[in-house]
Design a protein around this motif. Sequence first.
Motif, PDB file in Angstrom:
ATOM      1  N   TYR A 290       0.804  -1.230   0.000  1.00 47.38           N
ATOM      2  CA  TYR A 290       0.000   0.000   0.000  1.00 47.38           C
ATOM      3  C   TYR A 290       0.839   1.283   0.000  1.00 47.38           C
ATOM      4  O   TYR A 290       0.505   2.234  -0.727  1.00 47.38           O
ATOM      5  CB  TYR A 290      -0.951   0.027   1.199  1.00 47.38           C
ATOM      6  CG  TYR A 290      -1.982  -1.067   1.241  1.00 47.38           C
ATOM      7  CD1 TYR A 290      -2.959  -1.179   0.262  1.00 47.38           C
ATOM      8  CD2 TYR A 290      -1.993  -1.991   2.291  1.00 47.38           C
ATOM      9  CE1 TYR A 290      -3.921  -2.183   0.319  1.00 47.38           C
ATOM     10  CE2 TYR A 290      -2.956  -2.993   2.353  1.00 47.38           C
ATOM     11  CZ  TYR A 290      -3.912  -3.080   1.367  1.00 47.38           C
ATOM     12  OH  TYR A 290      -4.860  -4.072   1.427  1.00 47.38           O
TER      13      TYR A 290
ATOM     14  N   PHE B 167      -4.930   4.363  -4.391  1.00 48.62           N
ATOM     15  CA  PHE B 167      -5.553   3.066  -4.124  1.00 48.62           C
ATOM     16  C   PHE B 167      -6.996   3.150  -4.591  1.00 48.62           C
ATOM     17  O   PHE B 167      -7.684   4.142  -4.332  1.00 48.62           O
ATOM     18  CB  PHE B 167      -5.515   2.713  -2.634  1.00 48.62           C
ATOM     19  CG  PHE B 167      -6.255   1.438  -2.331  1.00 48.62           C
ATOM     20  CD1 PHE B 167      -5.623   0.218  -2.482  1.00 48.62           C
ATOM     21  CD2 PHE B 167      -7.591   1.460  -1.933  1.00 48.62           C
ATOM     22  CE1 PHE B 167      -6.301  -0.969  -2.231  1.00 48.62           C
ATOM     23  CE2 PHE B 167      -8.276   0.286  -1.678  1.00 48.62           C
ATOM     24  CZ  PHE B 167      -7.630  -0.938  -1.828  1.00 48.62           C
TER      25      PHE B 167
ATOM     26  N   GLU C 294      -6.877  -0.232   5.367  1.00 46.96           N
ATOM     27  CA  GLU C 294      -5.432  -0.486   5.360  1.00 46.96           C
ATOM     28  C   GLU C 294      -4.697   0.502   4.457  1.00 46.96           C
ATOM     29  O   GLU C 294      -3.626   1.002   4.825  1.00 46.96           O
ATOM     30  CB  GLU C 294      -5.174  -1.921   4.909  1.00 46.96           C
ATOM     31  CG  GLU C 294      -5.619  -2.970   5.921  1.00 46.96           C
ATOM     32  CD  GLU C 294      -5.616  -4.378   5.366  1.00 46.96           C
ATOM     33  OE1 GLU C 294      -5.869  -5.315   6.153  1.00 46.96           O
ATOM     34  OE2 GLU C 294      -5.388  -4.563   4.154  1.00 46.96           O
ATOM     35  N   ALA C 295      -5.266   0.772   3.278  1.00 50.68           N
ATOM     36  CA  ALA C 295      -4.633   1.724   2.369  1.00 50.68           C
ATOM     37  C   ALA C 295      -4.621   3.124   2.961  1.00 50.68           C
ATOM     38  O   ALA C 295      -3.623   3.854   2.854  1.00 50.68           O
ATOM     39  CB  ALA C 295      -5.363   1.716   1.028  1.00 50.68           C
TER      40      ALA C 295
ATOM     41  N   SER D 267      -2.015   3.454   5.473  1.00 54.06           N
ATOM     42  CA  SER D 267      -0.696   3.478   4.832  1.00 54.06           C
ATOM     43  C   SER D 267      -0.389   4.796   4.151  1.00 54.06           C
ATOM     44  O   SER D 267       0.682   4.959   3.572  1.00 54.06           O
ATOM     45  CB  SER D 267      -0.599   2.337   3.810  1.00 54.06           C
ATOM     46  OG  SER D 267      -0.837   1.084   4.424  1.00 54.06           O
TER      47      SER D 267
ATOM     48  N   CYS E 190      -7.069   7.703  -1.848  1.00 51.19           N
ATOM     49  CA  CYS E 190      -7.995   6.617  -2.155  1.00 51.19           C
ATOM     50  C   CYS E 190      -9.197   7.082  -2.966  1.00 51.19           C
ATOM     51  O   CYS E 190      -9.732   8.175  -2.757  1.00 51.19           O
ATOM     52  CB  CYS E 190      -8.501   5.983  -0.857  1.00 51.19           C
ATOM     53  SG  CYS E 190      -7.219   5.190   0.129  1.00 51.19           S
TER      54      CYS E 190
END
Length: 380
Positions: free
Chosen positions: A274, A280, A295-296, A299, A303
Amino acid sequence: MTRVLFFISSLGHGGAENHLLNLCDYLGDNGASSVVCTLSREEEPLEDAFRERAVPLRRLPLDTLPALLRPGRLAALRRIVEGARCDLVHAHLFHAEIVAAAATFFTAAPLVATRHSAGLEFCGVRRFAARLAARRISRLIAVSRGAAAEAAATGLSPDRIETIPNGVDTTRFRPLDTEEREARRRFFFEEFFPGDPPARPLFVGAAGGLKPVKDFGLLLRAAAAAERRIDADLRVAVAGEGDERDALEALARSLGTPARTALAGHLSRPEEFYPLLDLFVLSSKSEAVPMVLVEAMSSGAACIATDVGDAEEILGDTGLIVPPGDEEALAGAIVKLAADDGLRRDLGRRARVRAMERFDREIWGARTIGVYRRLLDEKK
């Protein structure tokens, strides 16, 4: 020491399975112990991860739920329950929820169930079975508002339902410093993208099982459309494995992007993937609480997500939301963020803060243990 017996339908790579692994980690760090019983007949990928953590595993192979009524299966279930000497039983996924409800006839321990999705597992005949199991459930944890509403529709009273979004280990999923990030990006590109390194790379990534509900084909089509409108060398990587690999590879060939598209397979350390991304993308047709998105965000990736499940609530104002299945809207969002490095960096920073404030594992774990403690106090 509180001892929890978990039932789960399988231990493959999936959101619910990783949720359980994280929960066992958290319980172990906070003085509780876990025993996990899987209903899968075959050994599956995550089992080694549980063994590495010294979490005892039990197996009750069930191809169908009616098989549970066979005397030998019920006797095996009883042995598992009595051997676990548990204070609580906790079920994850539909089949495990039904089996765990049956397990409560062999123990006085209260039953907790976690619902990980809505509109997928508890439909049709399963809805009737879930209503029967609901009579044995002391508390139900829903990971999303949709899952909570579905739980209420399948026989759970509101006072037995608590919504607790999934948590992420924000110390594990974290941004990398600039030098380390660039070095790892170069290594990833060398491994997955043949040819000379791109001069102006824009690295777009996604993660999840290669199956229709994730709609990675939408991402590949939108990325190909966006590439014609941006001044950057687009590279797309999807981390995951599944039955749609051949179809996605064929799609990349038809779009003329096979050298710029990587189906990277299952990554055992997604926290190393990531932080490498410029963008993302969650392209799913349906989700509850998409952990890959959290999670992305943790990180530090900017998004884009389709408007499914709780994705919009998760992202807030730290990312872009597009309608599911809308290729033009997704391509437009990619183009918008490709054109503005400062906006991408700002969204990534704010996404990281939001993940830490709302979805940190410590918050999620403490709330889950709170459910356990209240149940055990009621039992006294």
